[in-house]
Design a protein around this motif. Sequence first.
Motif, PDB file in Angstrom:
ATOM      1  N   TYR A 174      78.664 -42.522  45.327  1.00 48.96           N
ATOM      2  CA  TYR A 174      79.487 -43.198  44.319  1.00 48.96           C
ATOM      3  C   TYR A 174      81.010 -43.315  44.945  1.00 48.96           C
ATOM      4  CZ  TYR A 174      75.853 -41.584  40.776  1.00 48.96           C
ATOM      5  OH  TYR A 174      74.669 -41.367  40.405  1.00 48.96           O
ATOM      6  N   GLN A 175      81.235 -44.687  45.026  1.00 52.49           N
ATOM      7  CA  GLN A 175      82.687 -44.851  45.231  1.00 52.49           C
ATOM      8  C   GLN A 175      83.514 -45.074  43.938  1.00 52.49           C
ATOM      9  OE1 GLN A 175      84.197 -45.006  48.401  1.00 52.49           O
ATOM     10  NE2 GLN A 175      85.893 -45.423  47.308  1.00 52.49           N
ATOM     11  N   SER A 176      84.505 -44.258  43.807  1.00 57.78           N
ATOM     12  CA  SER A 176      85.520 -44.390  42.578  1.00 57.78           C
ATOM     13  C   SER A 176      86.772 -44.617  43.187  1.00 57.78           C
ATOM     14  CB  SER A 176      85.519 -42.920  41.876  1.00 57.78           C
ATOM     15  OG  SER A 176      84.324 -42.573  41.690  1.00 57.78           O
ATOM     16  N   ASN A 177      87.663 -45.467  42.227  1.00 56.85           N
ATOM     17  CA  ASN A 177      88.944 -45.919  42.604  1.00 56.85           C
ATOM     18  C   ASN A 177      89.561 -46.056  40.978  1.00 56.85           C
ATOM     19  OD1 ASN A 177      91.047 -48.245  42.446  1.00 56.85           O
ATOM     20  ND2 ASN A 177      91.193 -47.425  44.612  1.00 56.85           N
ATOM     21  N   PHE A 178      90.690 -45.152  41.091  1.00 48.78           N
ATOM     22  CA  PHE A 178      91.724 -44.941  39.991  1.00 48.78           C
ATOM     23  C   PHE A 178      92.950 -45.525  40.299  1.00 48.78           C
ATOM     24  CE2 PHE A 178      88.117 -42.209  39.158  1.00 48.78           C
ATOM     25  CZ  PHE A 178      88.001 -42.109  37.569  1.00 48.78           C
ATOM     26  N   SER A 179      93.357 -46.515  39.489  1.00 53.08           N
ATOM     27  CA  SER A 179      94.901 -46.825  39.754  1.00 53.08           C
ATOM     28  C   SER A 179      95.886 -45.858  39.615  1.00 53.08           C
ATOM     29  CB  SER A 179      95.037 -48.075  38.612  1.00 53.08           C
ATOM     30  OG  SER A 179      95.139 -47.433  37.293  1.00 53.08           O
ATOM     31  N   THR A 180      95.493 -44.530  38.662  1.00 54.90           N
ATOM     32  CA  THR A 180      96.514 -43.696  38.637  1.00 54.90           C
ATOM     33  C   THR A 180      96.181 -42.466  39.870  1.00 54.90           C
ATOM     34  OG1 THR A 180      95.089 -42.800  37.008  1.00 54.90           O
ATOM     35  CG2 THR A 180      96.953 -43.838  36.246  1.00 54.90           C
ATOM     36  N   PHE A 181      95.234 -42.378  40.369  1.00 58.33           N
ATOM     37  CA  PHE A 181      94.706 -41.093  41.327  1.00 58.33           C
ATOM     38  C   PHE A 181      94.166 -41.524  42.618  1.00 58.33           C
ATOM     39  CE2 PHE A 181      94.746 -39.704  37.007  1.00 58.33           C
ATOM     40  CZ  PHE A 181      95.752 -38.739  37.202  1.00 58.33           C
TER      41      PHE A 181
ATOM     42  N   PRO B 283      92.019 -36.131  34.594  1.00 53.45           N
ATOM     43  CA  PRO B 283      92.503 -35.708  33.191  1.00 53.45           C
ATOM     44  C   PRO B 283      92.606 -36.922  32.318  1.00 53.45           C
ATOM     45  CG  PRO B 283      94.302 -35.403  34.996  1.00 53.45           C
ATOM     46  CD  PRO B 283      92.959 -35.966  35.635  1.00 53.45           C
ATOM     47  N   GLN B 284      92.623 -36.588  31.048  1.00 54.64           N
ATOM     48  CA  GLN B 284      92.900 -37.813  29.978  1.00 54.64           C
ATOM     49  C   GLN B 284      94.111 -37.964  29.930  1.00 54.64           C
ATOM     50  OE1 GLN B 284      91.122 -35.594  26.473  1.00 54.64           O
ATOM     51  NE2 GLN B 284      89.083 -36.505  27.038  1.00 54.64           N
TER      52      GLN B 284
ATOM     53  N   ASN C 210     101.003 -32.336  30.224  1.00 54.03           N
ATOM     54  CA  ASN C 210     101.314 -31.694  31.619  1.00 54.03           C
ATOM     55  C   ASN C 210     101.373 -32.950  32.646  1.00 54.03           C
ATOM     56  OD1 ASN C 210     102.136 -30.835  33.914  1.00 54.03           O
ATOM     57  ND2 ASN C 210     100.305 -29.318  34.187  1.00 54.03           N
ATOM     58  N   PRO C 211     102.426 -33.863  32.915  1.00 54.58           N
ATOM     59  CA  PRO C 211     102.598 -34.875  33.749  1.00 54.58           C
ATOM     60  C   PRO C 211     102.079 -34.462  35.200  1.00 54.58           C
ATOM     61  CG  PRO C 211     104.747 -34.068  33.389  1.00 54.58           C
ATOM     62  CD  PRO C 211     104.180 -33.190  32.551  1.00 54.58           C
ATOM     63  N   ASN C 212     102.073 -33.131  35.505  1.00 53.61           N
ATOM     64  CA  ASN C 212     101.412 -32.832  36.809  1.00 53.61           C
ATOM     65  C   ASN C 212     100.303 -32.836  36.954  1.00 53.61           C
ATOM     66  OD1 ASN C 212     104.302 -32.437  37.792  1.00 53.61           O
ATOM     67  ND2 ASN C 212     104.572 -31.031  36.417  1.00 53.61           N
ATOM     68  N   LEU C 213      99.330 -33.045  35.906  1.00 45.99           N
ATOM     69  CA  LEU C 213      98.009 -33.018  36.272  1.00 45.99           C
ATOM     70  C   LEU C 213      97.310 -33.830  37.316  1.00 45.99           C
ATOM     71  CD1 LEU C 213      96.578 -32.673  32.500  1.00 45.99           C
ATOM     72  CD2 LEU C 213      96.958 -30.843  34.152  1.00 45.99           C
ATOM     73  N   LYS C 214      96.312 -33.500  38.055  1.00 50.02           N
ATOM     74  CA  LYS C 214      95.766 -34.163  39.095  1.00 50.02           C
ATOM     75  C   LYS C 214      94.397 -34.035  38.749  1.00 50.02           C
ATOM     76  CE  LYS C 214      99.716 -34.683  41.182  1.00 50.02           C
ATOM     77  NZ  LYS C 214     100.147 -36.091  41.323  1.00 50.02           N
ATOM     78  N   PRO C 215      93.603 -34.958  39.874  1.00 52.71           N
ATOM     79  CA  PRO C 215      91.866 -34.855  39.619  1.00 52.71           C
ATOM     80  C   PRO C 215      91.457 -33.568  40.034  1.00 52.71           C
ATOM     81  CG  PRO C 215      92.867 -36.883  40.665  1.00 52.71           C
ATOM     82  CD  PRO C 215      93.832 -35.965  40.576  1.00 52.71           C
ATOM     83  N   ASP C 216      90.282 -33.186  39.591  1.00 57.47           N
ATOM     84  CA  ASP C 216      89.405 -31.917  40.100  1.00 57.47           C
ATOM     85  C   ASP C 216      88.428 -32.462  41.054  1.00 57.47           C
ATOM     86  OD1 ASP C 216      87.570 -32.715  38.440  1.00 57.47           O
ATOM     87  OD2 ASP C 216      87.831 -30.733  37.261  1.00 57.47           O
ATOM     88  N   PHE C 217      88.013 -31.892  42.048  1.00 56.99           N
ATOM     89  CA  PHE C 217      87.081 -32.088  43.033  1.00 56.99           C
ATOM     90  C   PHE C 217      85.988 -31.033  43.236  1.00 56.99           C
ATOM     91  CE2 PHE C 217      91.036 -34.078  44.361  1.00 56.99           C
ATOM     92  CZ  PHE C 217      90.556 -35.531  44.330  1.00 56.99           C
ATOM     93  N   ALA C 218      84.831 -31.188  43.070  1.00 59.33           N
ATOM     94  CA  ALA C 218      83.787 -29.951  43.244  1.00 59.33           C
ATOM     95  C   ALA C 218      82.578 -30.334  44.085  1.00 59.33           C
ATOM     96  CB  ALA C 218      83.730 -29.500  41.900  1.00 59.33           C
TER      97      ALA C 218
END
Length: 361
Positions: A240-247, A278-279, A301-309
């Motif tokens: 799965y290759q994902s691309n988010f404009s925000t992250f 995050p939403q 919280n504007p400092n939220l980041k994606p999580d990886f697991a």
Amino acid sequence: RRVLFRSVNSDGDDATVGSSFFGETMLSKLRYQLGDGYGYVQLSVRDQAVNEDLSSLLTNYTPPGFDGADDATERFAPHDDGSSDGGYQTFAGTSMASHQANYGFDAVVPLGASSVNDPPSTLLSFSHLTTLSQQSIDGPGAQTSPYLYNQRDLLGDDWLQIDHHFAKGDLSVKYDLMTEAMSTQYVPGSVNADVIGIGIPTDKTTQGPTTIPLDQTQRYFVLRYDGNPTSFFHYTLAAYQSNFSTFGSRLDPRVGAVWTPTSRTAVRASVGSTFQVPQLSSMYVPPVLPPPVGGVISIGNPNLKPDFATEYDLGADQIFGPAGSQLRISADVYRTNLRAGINVPVVQPKPGCTKHCPIVE
């Protein structure tokens, strides 16, 4: 369901608060089969409207002697001004009206020759879904948290997929494009202040970037192969290759296998990585702090980041007994390694407060 009870507001007057939920849902589908029945086109509409009484949920009690503000003139008063009697902070009359509509179009087209008894080896699938979510908050609880603002969230999801059948496996290739744009009425006292963007206060009660756009684009590219080399062994390979404009971008491989030595026994295992963001509503910070609820101000919280697991799974199934009185036992062992989690909210005391301080989170 509706539950009512009486409370007393800060002026000593009776107030009725309660909990109720009323909703209506409509679903409609129109489908047309193509050719031998392996292809089709479909239109779908789903509409849901909900009204909810939030007054009981938000109403809270302040213990006697709670001293969150330095004096009764500050913004946290009168419910945390050191009163020896304490009291209720009532939110009677607070309600939420929400509406969600989904409009979809789906098409499956066989590629190559096919018949009733001979399915096509290749299928082309296309899907479009537009989702519109609207929320309106009325009463004293409006604008008290990132989830209690007037909001309009528009989401689009378009994907194209090709599936090809081989003698001992199936290959799928998929491309998915998702868009989201949220407008939020975040200016207190303004009726038509829908602005796309996140601002922060000019005082020192919060920290964060100046602006985070309330819109994002997500792209996914999926490559998956389901193999069946024998009647006893099956496996799946996927990426799965994902691309988010925000992250940014992320590549997540996954693999799973099932071994069935008999018709009554199955042993399975899988491992794969995940990527979750995050939403947008969780990151929202209003430029003017909302009123407190129970002496606490809640913001995003504007400092939220994606999580990886990375997730692991090992399991087995076993069937005992003759047909008609069978006993099936399943067991699974899971493990999740969270390599980078979404940040916890930044908690800061109210400036100038010396004891029993409410927090801004």
